[in-house]
Design an enzyme around this catalytic site. Structure first.
Site, PDB file in Angstrom:
ATOM      1  N   HIS A 258      -0.120   0.100   5.007  1.00 13.04           N
ATOM      2  CA  HIS A 258       0.383  -1.217   5.390  1.00 13.04           C
ATOM      3  C   HIS A 258       1.571  -1.659   4.558  1.00 13.04           C
ATOM      4  O   HIS A 258       2.085  -2.761   4.769  1.00 13.04           O
ATOM      5  CB  HIS A 258      -0.739  -2.244   5.254  1.00 13.04           C
ATOM      6  CG  HIS A 258      -1.243  -2.415   3.845  1.00 13.04           C
ATOM      7  ND1 HIS A 258      -1.783  -1.384   3.125  1.00 13.04           N
ATOM      8  CD2 HIS A 258      -1.271  -3.492   3.033  1.00 13.04           C
ATOM      9  CE1 HIS A 258      -2.134  -1.824   1.921  1.00 13.04           C
ATOM     10  NE2 HIS A 258      -1.831  -3.090   1.831  1.00 13.04           N
ATOM     11  N   CYS A 259       2.034  -0.822   3.625  1.00 14.64           N
ATOM     12  CA  CYS A 259       3.129  -1.251   2.736  1.00 14.64           C
ATOM     13  C   CYS A 259       4.346  -0.331   2.789  1.00 14.64           C
ATOM     14  O   CYS A 259       5.436  -0.763   3.154  1.00 14.64           O
ATOM     15  CB  CYS A 259       2.622  -1.350   1.293  1.00 14.64           C
ATOM     16  SG  CYS A 259       1.515  -2.737   0.984  1.00 14.64           S
ATOM     17  N   ILE A 260       4.184   0.924   2.389  1.00 15.63           N
ATOM     18  CA  ILE A 260       5.330   1.800   2.178  1.00 15.63           C
ATOM     19  C   ILE A 260       6.175   2.004   3.435  1.00 15.63           C
ATOM     20  O   ILE A 260       7.416   1.950   3.370  1.00 15.63           O
ATOM     21  CB  ILE A 260       4.884   3.155   1.595  1.00 15.63           C
ATOM     22  CG1 ILE A 260       4.105   2.941   0.298  1.00 15.63           C
ATOM     23  CG2 ILE A 260       6.101   4.038   1.329  1.00 15.63           C
ATOM     24  CD1 ILE A 260       4.862   2.173  -0.757  1.00 15.63           C
ATOM     25  N   ASP A 263       7.273  -2.415   4.309  1.00 11.56           N
ATOM     26  CA  ASP A 263       7.896  -3.417   3.448  1.00 11.56           C
ATOM     27  C   ASP A 263       9.372  -3.175   3.142  1.00 11.56           C
ATOM     28  O   ASP A 263      10.164  -4.129   3.146  1.00 11.56           O
ATOM     29  CB  ASP A 263       7.111  -3.551   2.137  1.00 11.56           C
ATOM     30  CG  ASP A 263       5.697  -4.044   2.356  1.00 11.56           C
ATOM     31  OD1 ASP A 263       5.357  -4.363   3.520  1.00 11.56           O
ATOM     32  OD2 ASP A 263       4.923  -4.114   1.391  1.00 11.56           O
TER      33      ASP A 263
END
Length: 419
Positions: A258-260, A263
């Site tokens: 959910h980030c790399i 974002d």
């Protein structure tokens, strides 16, 4: 009255609510998904990091879940932990944030602390959240406190959780920062204040952009090291012995979670939209990392060629389809584009994952095998996509006709190749 209300009871909101409850705060959780609310109130967890017994403990400490927005008016502090997926234009999709803020605005009262934790682009707290909350006359920094504090939850991490991971906090005013820091200080070991909301928003993006770019570096090195006959995994092992100036990153079949994969795009999109020029490092890293599933497919073709087989018509077994080891989270997993491209090349794809019983990739057409060892014996090629700790990789390597290891954990031999 309650100490805190958490909006969004997922991978971010639930660990936060748990840490606050364990510290003695009274906590109510709000979610629009009534099935999630019902399960939580029945003591059933739906996220990897919390077991049913953890939810039962929270309930015993006074936690409750609700879909009634009126309960928010009881809270001294409200924390927004809703998803911010990638929009079609490359920026964050703020619909969940906007809906949460509108819900809060209807319940806002003087003295409240409102904190956004959802990852987004710099300026969101001040430009998107604040105007809605101030629409009825209450002013941030005077009548209520407004801050941003980036979530730093790492699903599956048994060493660092909500309590012992330092909490970055940036407020609309210094008083807002102080109020938000005081709130988190009741259940988080270390609070790190920033100059304002934009600095806190950008700190989260820098953390994940740093990882994104360095992963891209080793992914690109994996390609030319293979072509040059250099063992990159041995190179990294040697380089990491330096006690300063180096941090090890490792290649893989792509980036997930959910980030790399998400974002850094927020930061790149913000730079382009506001300043009119590209964030070249981010865009190049995205290009490299997004092509890794295709590179794995080419390596799969090469491995099968060694056995005088074509990818078309071959059976390929994928081991591990989650985005990181030992959790059930499939978000943005590189296993999906990898499977899609293998099928497009005519392969018959099977999978095994101890955490995923029903993989919905490609419409659920990829069948699960129950016994990975037996399946590896039968498959023309086995690809270790995710190295779950439950896998006996040595036994799998012995069983497989041919194995492509994308995680660098199996010794190379005549039947085993590493990325």
């Amino acid at each position: 009255m309650v100490d805190a209300a958490v909006i969004g009871l997922g991978y971010v909101g639930m660990p936060l609510a748990q840490a606050a409850s364990r510290a003695g705060l009274s906590v109510v959780g709000f979610d629009i998904d009534t099935s999630v609310v019902a399960d939580l109130n029945a003591g059933i967890s739906h996220v990897d990091d919390l077991q049913d017994r953890d939810v039962a403990e929270m309930l015993a400490l006074g936690f409750s879940a609700t879909s009634d927005p009126g309960r928010l008016s009881e809270a001294d502090a409200i924390v927004i932990c809703v998803p911010t997926p990638l929009a079609d234009d490359g920026g964050p999709d703020l619909r969940h944030v906007e809906a949460a803020v509108a819900t809060i605005a209807a319940q806002l009262r003087p003295g409240m602390v409102v904190i956004l934790e959802s990852t987004t682009y710099p300026g969101t707290t001040d430009e998107v959240v604040r105007p809605v909350l101030e629409a009825d006359g209450l002013i941030a920094g005077r009548d209520f406190h407004l801050a941003f504090s980036p979530e730093r939850i790492d699903p599956g991490n048994r060493e660092y959780g909500a309590k012992n991971t330092p909490k970055v906090v940036g407020g609309h005013t210094q008083a807002c920062t102080d109020a938000a820091a005081a709130f988190y200080g009741r259940f988080v070991d270390t609070v790190v204040p920033t100059r304002g909301t934009r600095e806190a928003e950008t700190a989260k993006l820098l953390e994940n952009t740093y990882r994104h770019i360095n992963i891209a570096l080793v992914n690109e090195m994996a390609r030319f090291c293979h072509d040059l006959g250099i063992d990159l995994w041995d190179v990294i092992a040697a380089a990491r012995t330096k006690p300063f100036g180096f941090q090890a990153f490792y290649p893989g079949p792509g980036v997930g979670g959910h980030c790399i994969p998400i974002d850094p795009n927020y930061l790149s999109h913000s730079v382009r939209a506001r300043l009119g020029y590209p964030f070249r490092f981010v865009e190049l890293a995205q290009e490299i990392n997004s092509t890794m599933p295709g590179y794995v497919v080419r390596r799969a073709q090469d491995a099968l060629n060694d056995d005088a087989k074509a990818l078309k018509g071959s059976t390929v077994l994928l081991l591990g389809v989650t985005y990181k080891p030992d959790i059930a989270d499939e978000r943005e997993s590189p296993a999906v584009p990898l499977a899609r491209q293998l099928v497009a090349h005519g392969a018959t794809v099977l999978y095994h994952d101890p955490y995923v019983e029903d993989w919905r990739a490609l419409g659920g057409e990829i069948k699960r095998v129950d016994d990975p060892l037996a399946a590896a014996e039968d498959a023309d090629l086995t690809i270790l996509v995710q190295n779950h700790s439950g896998y006996d990789v040595a036994a799998l390597a012995d069983a497989a006709r041919r194995l492509l290891d994308t995680r660098g954990v199996v010794p190379v031999n005549e039947r085993v190749q590493r990325l």
